[in-house]
Design an enzyme around this catalytic site. Structure first.
Site, short mmCIF file in Angstrom:
data_model
loop_
_atom_site.label_atom_id
_atom_site.label_comp_id
_atom_site.label_asym_id
_atom_site.label_seq_id
_atom_site.Cartn_x
_atom_site.Cartn_y
_atom_site.Cartn_z
N GLU A 25 0.84 -1.20 0.00
CA GLU A 25 0.00 0.00 0.00
C GLU A 25 0.88 1.24 0.00
O GLU A 25 2.05 1.19 0.43
CB GLU A 25 -0.89 -0.04 1.26
CG GLU A 25 -1.85 1.13 1.37
CD GLU A 25 -2.90 0.93 2.46
OE1 GLU A 25 -2.82 -0.05 3.22
OE2 GLU A 25 -3.82 1.77 2.52
N ASN A 172 -12.41 -1.23 -1.01
CA ASN A 172 -11.72 -1.86 0.13
C ASN A 172 -12.37 -1.41 1.43
O ASN A 172 -12.65 -0.22 1.61
CB ASN A 172 -10.24 -1.42 0.14
CG ASN A 172 -9.55 -1.78 1.46
OD1 ASN A 172 -9.27 -2.95 1.72
ND2 ASN A 172 -9.31 -0.79 2.31
N GLU A 173 -12.62 -2.34 2.29
CA GLU A 173 -13.18 -2.02 3.63
C GLU A 173 -14.26 -0.95 3.52
O GLU A 173 -14.23 0.06 4.22
CB GLU A 173 -12.06 -1.61 4.60
CG GLU A 173 -11.09 -2.74 4.86
CD GLU A 173 -10.21 -2.59 6.10
OE1 GLU A 173 -10.18 -1.50 6.70
OE2 GLU A 173 -9.54 -3.58 6.46
N TYR A 247 -6.65 -9.32 11.21
CA TYR A 247 -5.30 -9.10 11.74
C TYR A 247 -5.19 -9.73 13.12
O TYR A 247 -6.16 -9.79 13.87
CB TYR A 247 -5.02 -7.60 11.86
CG TYR A 247 -4.75 -6.92 10.53
CD1 TYR A 247 -3.48 -6.92 9.98
CD2 TYR A 247 -5.79 -6.30 9.83
CE1 TYR A 247 -3.22 -6.29 8.76
CE2 TYR A 247 -5.54 -5.67 8.61
CZ TYR A 247 -4.26 -5.67 8.08
OH TYR A 247 -4.01 -5.06 6.88
N GLU A 303 -6.06 -9.32 3.53
CA GLU A 303 -5.24 -8.65 4.55
C GLU A 303 -5.20 -9.54 5.78
O GLU A 303 -6.23 -9.84 6.37
CB GLU A 303 -5.81 -7.27 4.91
CG GLU A 303 -5.65 -6.27 3.79
CD GLU A 303 -6.03 -4.84 4.17
OE1 GLU A 303 -5.92 -4.47 5.36
OE2 GLU A 303 -6.45 -4.11 3.26
N GLN A 352 2.13 -6.19 5.43
CA GLN A 352 2.33 -5.84 4.04
C GLN A 352 3.75 -6.24 3.65
O GLN A 352 4.56 -6.56 4.51
CB GLN A 352 2.10 -4.36 3.83
CG GLN A 352 0.66 -3.95 4.14
CD GLN A 352 0.32 -2.52 3.73
OE1 GLN A 352 1.12 -1.83 3.09
NE2 GLN A 352 -0.86 -2.07 4.10
O1 AHR Z 1 -2.95 -2.67 6.17
C1 AHR Z 1 -3.25 -1.49 6.83
C2 AHR Z 1 -4.73 -1.14 6.73
O2 AHR Z 1 -5.49 -2.06 7.41
C3 AHR Z 1 -5.32 -1.11 5.35
O3 AHR Z 1 -5.10 0.07 4.70
C4 AHR Z 1 -6.79 -1.28 5.62
O4 AHR Z 1 -7.45 -1.92 4.56
C5 AHR Z 1 -6.82 -2.09 6.92
O5 AHR Z 1 -7.66 -1.53 7.83
#
Ligand code: AHR
Length: 499
Positions: A25, A172-173, A247, A303, A352
């Protein structure tokens, strides 16, 4: 003694190489500095891309790279990133650190990066703040080959040939940074926007990805599929994938802790939270099964990874963190889970690639290091394009009262090379285990092994770049179809069996 049963005669599904995908990103030092330094940099580069980083990434056979975000994607206007660099618009990256984004890395540079990496392309479009026309023109710019305003513009900018867009994300999101939408509202937008993501060549169909849920937001999954399912079912190319973001925050979002400073309790909490991925895949998979029983729509975990507090003294908006054996285990566990669910999971992208969150590579000026997570990807690469084999492990529960995890975790595949690849993780912080692996009706001719192991917080630094690295693993006793070995505490093991 722990027992691992493998049935080489029961193939459970194909492991897409894309399960080992990556994400980059416009965030912190991921693209700028980490990958792209520009043609005039003293850091050795090819067309602006760091030579050392590209070389290291090629070694782990990156299958696909997602770009330009993330939250950045829904603020990105692609026309700002084409044409002569000196006249590209400068702007503030409001989402990530408030730094100047000079747009010197845009569509052409991304495509050049993927060319150098030899990987597939995954472009994420802007639904949150972009128009249908903008998205449609981007696809035309990248993929149309005849005479058209966008194809002409691409040629004028130095690239007459079209590119291949393998995957395209429609937002995205969009439940959060991508517009704070409801699932029904987004579902309707998805229907509309995806219409204009056109396949200009029948031999180069674009795999369209709909924005899926955050973690356990089953309401989102249900709402989006409900709104789109009359099309999602059967209509070719309407929706090929649904994303999922999850995450690992060791102490939850508000108490993430640091990459290097943690104890045994946090170790088990981190691994326990990582294993939750499996429940999420099952949960969202069950909803998908109702709308798509034939499993035509892939679950795209685009992600995943650890997310800690940033390294002290660094820009909080840059999400820069170190990477230890704990991250290696998180990577090993997740990659095994994706393999085991390859019937539904068709791509996954670690967040990432460089210098951000659970990065495989960290850079400092002209220096570069490979993190423990990098080495796990290296050890797992033989699963790419393999066939998942039935396997079962007898485990025992270990950990703390609050966070119990299995002591061992595995996945097994038969690679394109015919060998059987076993990736086995020992989740214990301090105990080795003896393992007996039994292969049904099969005898093993030879074994090659490699292991990544160390203290919980072992990591590489710019001063000691090889403190953690894979080593040959000896000491496997073979007898017919049975193997015996001891797996050390806190380790990721790869065995390649010739049968
Ligand atoms: O990876 C960091 C961020 O986490 C991304 O930009 C977003 O899609 C997610 O919330």
């Amino acid at each position: 003694m722990a027992k691992l049963y493998i049935n080489p005669h029961n193939r459970k599904g194909h492991i897409n190489p894309e399960l080992q995908g990556h994400f980059s990103e416009h965030l912190g030092r991921c693209i700028y500095e980490g990958i792209y330094v520009g043609e005039n940099s003293p850091i050795p580069n090819v067309n602006g891309m760091r030579r050392d980083v590209v070389e290291a990434l090629r070694e782990i056979r990156i299958p696909v790279l997602r770009w330009p975000g993330g939250c950045f994607a829904d603020e990105y206007h692609w026309k700002d990133g084409i044409g002569p660099k000196e006249s590209r618009k400068k702007m503030i990256n409001t989402h990530w650190g408030g730094v100047v984004e000079d747009n010197s890395f845009g569509t052409h540079e991304y495509m050049e990066l993927c060319r150098q990496l030899g990987c597939k392309t995954y472009v994420n479009g802007n639904v949150g703040s972009g128009t249908v026309q903008e998205m449609s023109e981007w696809v035309e710019y990248m993929t149309f080959e005849g005479v058209s305003p966008m194809a002409d513009l691409r040629a004028k900018n130095g690239h007459p040939e079209s590119w291949k867009v393998d995957y395209f994300g429609v937002g995205n999101e969009n439940w959060g940074c991508g517009g704070n939408m409801t699932p029904q509202y987004y579902g309707n937008l998805y229907r509309r926007y995806q219409t204009y993501v056109r396949d200009y060549r029948s031999d180069r169909r674009i795999y369209k990805i709909c924005c899926g849920p955050n973690v356990d937001d089953y309401h989102w999954t249900e709402g989006v599929l409900e709104t789109t399912h009359d099309h999602a079912e059967g209509s070719h190319g309407f929706m090929n994938g649904l994303s999922l973001h999850y995450y690992t925050h060791p102490g939850g979002w508000d108490n993430k802790g640091y990459a290097l400073d943690f104890d045994r309790d946090v170790w088990y909490e981190t691994l326990d939270r990582t294993l939750y991925m499996e429940q999420l895949i099952r949960g969202h998979g069950a909803i998908l099964d109702r709308y798509d029983p034939e499993k035509k729509i892939g679950l795209i975990v685009d992600e995943w990874g650890t997310w800690y507090q940033v390294e002290p003294g660094t820009n909080p908006g840059f999400l820069y963190q170190q990477n230890t054996m704990r991250d290696a285990l998180v990577a090993g566990i997740n990659l095994n889970i994706f393999n085991k669910h390859c019937d539904r999971v068709k791509m996954a992208n670690i967040a990432q690639m460089v210098n951000v969150l659970q990065a495989v590579i960290l850079t400092e000026g002209e220096k570069m290091i490979k993190t423990p997570t990098y080495h796990v990807f290296h050890m797992y690469k033989d699963h790419q394009d393999g066939e998942l084999l039935e396997s079962f492990l007898e485990t025992e529960a270990i950990g703390t009262k609050e966070h119990q995890v299995p002591n061992l975790q595995e996945s097994v595949s038969q690679g394109a090379d015919g060998r059987i690849h076993v990736t086995l993780n020992n989740l214990s912080a301090d105990r080795d285990y003896e393992v007996e692996a039994v292969l049904a009706e099969c005898s093993v001719k030879a074994v090659a092994g490699e292991i990544l192991t160390g203290a919980m917080d072992a990591h590489n630094t710019f001063e000691k770049p090889d403190a953690v690295h894979p080593q040959a693993f000896q000491g496997v006793q073979v007898s017919g179809g049975a193997l015996k070995f001891t797996i050390p505490a806190c380790s990721v093991l790869h065995l390649a069996l010739e049968v």
